[in-house]
Motif scaffolding. Structure first.
Motif, PDB file in Angstrom:
ATOM      1  N   ALA A  15       0.837  -1.196   0.000  1.00  0.00           N
ATOM      2  CA  ALA A  15       0.000   0.000   0.000  1.00  0.00           C
ATOM      3  C   ALA A  15       0.876   1.252   0.000  1.00  0.00           C
ATOM      4  O   ALA A  15       2.051   1.208   0.354  1.00  0.00           O
ATOM      5  CB  ALA A  15      -0.916   0.018   1.227  1.00  0.00           C
ATOM      6  N   ALA A  16       0.250   2.349  -0.386  1.00  0.00           N
ATOM      7  CA  ALA A  16       0.912   3.652  -0.386  1.00  0.00           C
ATOM      8  C   ALA A  16       0.352   4.497   0.752  1.00  0.00           C
ATOM      9  O   ALA A  16      -0.777   4.286   1.211  1.00  0.00           O
ATOM     10  CB  ALA A  16       0.691   4.355  -1.721  1.00  0.00           C
ATOM     11  N   HIS A  17       1.169   5.448   1.200  1.00  0.00           N
ATOM     12  CA  HIS A  17       0.702   6.420   2.192  1.00  0.00           C
ATOM     13  C   HIS A  17       1.612   7.638   2.137  1.00  0.00           C
ATOM     14  O   HIS A  17       2.658   7.637   1.502  1.00  0.00           O
ATOM     15  CB  HIS A  17       0.646   5.812   3.602  1.00  0.00           C
ATOM     16  CG  HIS A  17       1.979   5.517   4.224  1.00  0.00           C
ATOM     17  ND1 HIS A  17       2.153   5.384   5.571  1.00  0.00           N
ATOM     18  CD2 HIS A  17       3.216   5.313   3.688  1.00  0.00           C
ATOM     19  CE1 HIS A  17       3.421   5.112   5.841  1.00  0.00           C
ATOM     20  NE2 HIS A  17       4.082   5.066   4.716  1.00  0.00           N
ATOM     21  N   GLN A  18       1.162   8.676   2.812  1.00  0.00           N
ATOM     22  CA  GLN A  18       2.002   9.845   3.032  1.00  0.00           C
ATOM     23  C   GLN A  18       1.675  10.365   4.416  1.00  0.00           C
ATOM     24  O   GLN A  18       0.525  10.372   4.847  1.00  0.00           O
ATOM     25  CB  GLN A  18       1.812  10.897   1.945  1.00  0.00           C
ATOM     26  CG  GLN A  18       0.411  11.373   1.727  1.00  0.00           C
ATOM     27  CD  GLN A  18       0.284  12.213   0.475  1.00  0.00           C
ATOM     28  OE1 GLN A  18      -0.630  12.002  -0.293  1.00  0.00           O
ATOM     29  NE2 GLN A  18       1.169  13.162   0.266  1.00  0.00           N
ATOM     30  N   LEU A  19       2.705  10.751   5.142  1.00  0.00           N
ATOM     31  CA  LEU A  19       2.531  11.207   6.518  1.00  0.00           C
ATOM     32  C   LEU A  19       2.413  12.726   6.524  1.00  0.00           C
ATOM     33  O   LEU A  19       3.396  13.436   6.293  1.00  0.00           O
ATOM     34  CB  LEU A  19       3.696  10.727   7.382  1.00  0.00           C
ATOM     35  CG  LEU A  19       3.880   9.207   7.427  1.00  0.00           C
ATOM     36  CD1 LEU A  19       5.063   8.835   8.301  1.00  0.00           C
ATOM     37  CD2 LEU A  19       2.611   8.518   7.899  1.00  0.00           C
ATOM     38  N   ARG A  20       1.210  13.194   6.766  1.00  0.00           N
ATOM     39  CA  ARG A  20       0.939  14.630   6.763  1.00  0.00           C
ATOM     40  C   ARG A  20       1.712  15.333   7.883  1.00  0.00           C
ATOM     41  O   ARG A  20       1.847  14.810   8.981  1.00  0.00           O
ATOM     42  CB  ARG A  20      -0.567  14.864   6.947  1.00  0.00           C
ATOM     43  CG  ARG A  20      -1.414  14.272   5.827  1.00  0.00           C
ATOM     44  CD  ARG A  20      -2.906  14.372   6.109  1.00  0.00           C
ATOM     45  NE  ARG A  20      -3.367  13.481   7.164  1.00  0.00           N
ATOM     46  CZ  ARG A  20      -3.884  12.276   6.956  1.00  0.00           C
ATOM     47  NH1 ARG A  20      -3.995  11.796   5.742  1.00  0.00           N
ATOM     48  NH2 ARG A  20      -4.303  11.540   7.969  1.00  0.00           N
ATOM     49  N   ASN A  21       2.243  16.514   7.573  1.00  0.00           N
ATOM     50  CA  ASN A  21       2.963  17.346   8.543  1.00  0.00           C
ATOM     51  C   ASN A  21       4.187  16.655   9.140  1.00  0.00           C
ATOM     52  O   ASN A  21       4.587  16.962  10.257  1.00  0.00           O
ATOM     53  CB  ASN A  21       2.028  17.814   9.669  1.00  0.00           C
ATOM     54  CG  ASN A  21       0.860  18.590   9.126  1.00  0.00           C
ATOM     55  OD1 ASN A  21       1.026  19.469   8.276  1.00  0.00           O
ATOM     56  ND2 ASN A  21      -0.340  18.254   9.569  1.00  0.00           N
ATOM     57  N   PHE A  22       4.782  15.748   8.410  1.00  0.00           N
ATOM     58  CA  PHE A  22       5.935  14.993   8.907  1.00  0.00           C
ATOM     59  C   PHE A  22       7.233  15.793   8.808  1.00  0.00           C
ATOM     60  O   PHE A  22       8.144  15.587   9.592  1.00  0.00           O
ATOM     61  CB  PHE A  22       6.056  13.684   8.117  1.00  0.00           C
ATOM     62  CG  PHE A  22       7.174  12.802   8.573  1.00  0.00           C
ATOM     63  CD1 PHE A  22       7.092  12.099   9.767  1.00  0.00           C
ATOM     64  CD2 PHE A  22       8.324  12.675   7.812  1.00  0.00           C
ATOM     65  CE1 PHE A  22       8.129  11.282  10.184  1.00  0.00           C
ATOM     66  CE2 PHE A  22       9.368  11.855   8.221  1.00  0.00           C
ATOM     67  CZ  PHE A  22       9.259  11.165   9.416  1.00  0.00           C
ATOM     68  N   ARG A  23       7.333  16.676   7.864  1.00  0.00           N
ATOM     69  CA  ARG A  23       8.539  17.487   7.635  1.00  0.00           C
ATOM     70  C   ARG A  23       9.749  16.616   7.305  1.00  0.00           C
ATOM     71  O   ARG A  23      10.830  16.766   7.859  1.00  0.00           O
ATOM     72  CB  ARG A  23       8.819  18.399   8.827  1.00  0.00           C
ATOM     73  CG  ARG A  23       7.722  19.426   9.071  1.00  0.00           C
ATOM     74  CD  ARG A  23       7.949  20.233  10.331  1.00  0.00           C
ATOM     75  NE  ARG A  23       8.135  19.452  11.545  1.00  0.00           N
ATOM     76  CZ  ARG A  23       7.165  18.892  12.261  1.00  0.00           C
ATOM     77  NH1 ARG A  23       5.919  19.003  11.878  1.00  0.00           N
ATOM     78  NH2 ARG A  23       7.440  18.223  13.350  1.00  0.00           N
ATOM     79  N   GLY A  24       9.550  15.703   6.403  1.00  0.00           N
ATOM     80  CA  GLY A  24      10.621  14.822   5.954  1.00  0.00           C
ATOM     81  C   GLY A  24      10.179  14.081   4.710  1.00  0.00           C
ATOM     82  O   GLY A  24       9.094  14.308   4.187  1.00  0.00           O
ATOM     83  N   LYS A  25      11.020  13.171   4.234  1.00  0.00           N
ATOM     84  CA  LYS A  25      10.730  12.433   3.007  1.00  0.00           C
ATOM     85  C   LYS A  25       9.398  11.695   3.045  1.00  0.00           C
ATOM     86  O   LYS A  25       8.725  11.565   2.030  1.00  0.00           O
ATOM     87  CB  LYS A  25      11.836  11.408   2.727  1.00  0.00           C
ATOM     88  CG  LYS A  25      13.119  11.981   2.223  1.00  0.00           C
ATOM     89  CD  LYS A  25      14.071  10.831   1.907  1.00  0.00           C
ATOM     90  CE  LYS A  25      15.411  11.330   1.443  1.00  0.00           C
ATOM     91  NZ  LYS A  25      16.300  10.205   1.107  1.00  0.00           N
ATOM     92  N   CYS A  26       9.025  11.208   4.205  1.00  0.00           N
ATOM     93  CA  CYS A  26       7.801  10.406   4.302  1.00  0.00           C
ATOM     94  C   CYS A  26       6.526  11.235   4.154  1.00  0.00           C
ATOM     95  O   CYS A  26       5.432  10.689   4.117  1.00  0.00           O
ATOM     96  CB  CYS A  26       7.774   9.622   5.607  1.00  0.00           C
ATOM     97  SG  CYS A  26       9.028   8.325   5.642  1.00  0.00           S
ATOM     98  N   GLU A  27       6.683  12.548   4.066  1.00  0.00           N
ATOM     99  CA  GLU A  27       5.520  13.386   3.774  1.00  0.00           C
ATOM    100  C   GLU A  27       5.125  13.236   2.305  1.00  0.00           C
ATOM    101  O   GLU A  27       3.984  13.483   1.933  1.00  0.00           O
ATOM    102  CB  GLU A  27       5.805  14.849   4.118  1.00  0.00           C
ATOM    103  CG  GLU A  27       4.552  15.699   4.150  1.00  0.00           C
ATOM    104  CD  GLU A  27       4.757  17.033   4.850  1.00  0.00           C
ATOM    105  OE1 GLU A  27       3.774  17.759   4.980  1.00  0.00           O
ATOM    106  OE2 GLU A  27       5.903  17.330   5.260  1.00  0.00           O
ATOM    107  N   ASN A  28       6.069  12.797   1.473  1.00  0.00           N
ATOM    108  CA  ASN A  28       5.780  12.534   0.062  1.00  0.00           C
ATOM    109  C   ASN A  28       5.076  11.188  -0.071  1.00  0.00           C
ATOM    110  O   ASN A  28       5.295  10.273   0.725  1.00  0.00           O
ATOM    111  CB  ASN A  28       7.074  12.507  -0.753  1.00  0.00           C
ATOM    112  CG  ASN A  28       7.783  13.840  -0.728  1.00  0.00           C
ATOM    113  OD1 ASN A  28       7.163  14.891  -0.795  1.00  0.00           O
ATOM    114  ND2 ASN A  28       9.105  13.790  -0.616  1.00  0.00           N
TER     115      ASN A  28
END
Length: 132
Positions: A15-28
């Motif tokens: 699955a795909a996800h993006q971490l909102r307000n993470f301030r790093g690569k995982c926000e993408n």
């Protein structure tokens, strides 16, 4: 002396996800091939001498993971208000499986979600002494 039994299964989903307000690569937007580990514990076995049938636990877990497989996790109703982090995914799976498998003498003890070979998060349920 009272003993404790433990049964463990593994399953997986992509699955795909993006971490909102993470301030790093995982926000993408990005994806993982998740591995899920489910642990059920209990103090008594059934009349067949088992805590929980492996096949039944695997089937229920795989059916639940179908909701997540090849999806954008941010769109799942459970993750609209919280980030679909490994921690929240583990909690979601734990809560849903607990509804099905928890009883007087057995319970879902924890769920781990591995987003890579060397990184996972684990959610544990909290049981009180009166639950057994």
């Amino acid at each position: 002396m009272e003993g404790l039994y433990e049964v463990k299964i593994q399953a997986g989903f992509a699955a795909a996800h993006q971490l909102r307000n993470f301030r790093g690569k995982c926000e993408n937007l990005h994806g993982h091939n998740w591995k899920v580990e489910v642990v059920v514990r209990g103090t008594r076995l059934d009349e067949c001498g088992i805590l929980v049938d492996f096949g039944e636990l695997k089937k229920a877990t795989n059916e639940l993971l179908e909701e997540l497989d090849h999806k954008l996790l941010n769109d799942h109703p459970c993750f609209r208000d919280v980030n679909p982090s490994s921690e929240h995914i583990a909690r979601f799976i734990f809560q849903r499986l607990s509804q099905k498998f928890n009883g007087k003498y057995r319970w879902v003890h924890c769920v781990s979600t591995w987003e890579s070979d060397n990184a996972c998060a684990t959610y544990y349920g909290i049981r009180s002494a009166g639950d057994e």
